[in-house]
Design an enzyme around this catalytic site. Sequence first.
Site, PDB file in Angstrom:
ATOM      1  N   HIS A 104       0.863  -1.184   0.000  1.00 34.17           N
ATOM      2  CA  HIS A 104       0.000   0.000   0.000  1.00 34.17           C
ATOM      3  C   HIS A 104       0.898   1.232   0.000  1.00 34.17           C
ATOM      4  O   HIS A 104       1.939   1.251   0.659  1.00 34.17           O
ATOM      5  CB  HIS A 104      -0.883  -0.005   1.249  1.00 34.17           C
ATOM      6  CG  HIS A 104      -1.384   1.356   1.647  1.00 34.17           C
ATOM      7  ND1 HIS A 104      -0.792   2.098   2.655  1.00 34.17           N
ATOM      8  CD2 HIS A 104      -2.393   2.118   1.152  1.00 34.17           C
ATOM      9  CE1 HIS A 104      -1.429   3.255   2.771  1.00 34.17           C
ATOM     10  NE2 HIS A 104      -2.395   3.298   1.880  1.00 34.17           N
ATOM     11  N   ASN A 106       0.305   5.753  -0.292  1.00 32.16           N
ATOM     12  CA  ASN A 106      -0.463   6.923  -0.703  1.00 32.16           C
ATOM     13  C   ASN A 106       0.258   8.205  -0.319  1.00 32.16           C
ATOM     14  O   ASN A 106       1.045   8.237   0.628  1.00 32.16           O
ATOM     15  CB  ASN A 106      -1.913   6.876  -0.197  1.00 32.16           C
ATOM     16  CG  ASN A 106      -2.064   7.323   1.225  1.00 32.16           C
ATOM     17  OD1 ASN A 106      -1.935   8.504   1.523  1.00 32.16           O
ATOM     18  ND2 ASN A 106      -2.360   6.385   2.112  1.00 32.16           N
ATOM     19  N   GLY A 256     -18.814  10.941   0.712  1.00 30.18           N
ATOM     20  CA  GLY A 256     -19.590  10.621  -0.482  1.00 30.18           C
ATOM     21  C   GLY A 256     -18.715  10.316  -1.667  1.00 30.18           C
ATOM     22  O   GLY A 256     -19.085  10.595  -2.813  1.00 30.18           O
TER      23      GLY A 256
END
Length: 298
Positions: A104, A106, A256
């Site tokens: 991973h 980021n 969202g």
Amino acid sequence: MDTVRVKTFLTELQELIVERLEQVDGKAFKRDGWQRPEGGGGLSCVMEEGNVFERGGVNFSHVFGDKLPPSASANRPELAGRGFEAMGVSLVLHPRNPYAPTVHMNVRFFVAQKAGVDPVWWFGGGMDLTPYYGFEEDAVHFHQMCQNALSPFGAQYHPRFKKWCDEYFYLKHRAEPRGVGGIFFDDFSEGGFEAAFNLTESVGDHFLPAYVPILERRLDMPYGERERDFQAYRRGRYVEFNLVYDRGTIFGLQSGGRTESILMSLPPIVKWRYDWHPEPSSPEAKLYTDFLTGKDWL
């Protein structure tokens, strides 16, 4: 503060990583652009059923909102209710071969805005390695690259961000680390914009040299059903962390974000068992005794 420069770096980093991983796998990523109704959008680059990657995703997103989600202001409650701009590259790679570790990485940039006051900005990011069958040379190499990424900016950062990673990627309900760690930082603005941006760039730029040599060492190792079975069991821990603790996942869902892109980090084949333990002294047991220990690999 120069958001245009940050965005340019992030989109170029995504493309660089995708192109290199396509060389390793021999299959192309699907490039899937999307728009967010509330503001912003992104590009998801996803591979499923590749030659090397059972699933891999390298995502860029750049989103805006009127109100910072709770996960983003958890450590800074004074920012709650501000508008925000967030951009980043996030990747998770799940190779098919159980001897090749999941990884991973980021890097991200946040701005919290409110009329009449100066914007508050910060960087975050890191990378961590999650093997199923551990190899000491792989763990040492990965941590050495993490140290190389940070050392030009001061000797204090690697031990601090390594410890932060060990503490962050820890499954409290299992009392075990997710993997062999790496580096992690958040809410970072030390030294001003230029210095913080340069450090974040360096972390992103060191991902390929940290991971690809390990992947290429392991991707052709022979394996059987036993190794695949253990890999699927351990991948369950990855799912548990991402759904219960991961701030990026929670932020994406609370804001969202695009669910397909957020949940591309989950492995395609996973197993859970009731109260299972590996045979003592087995290769599977060695993962727990020798690797999931939070040790200093350097």
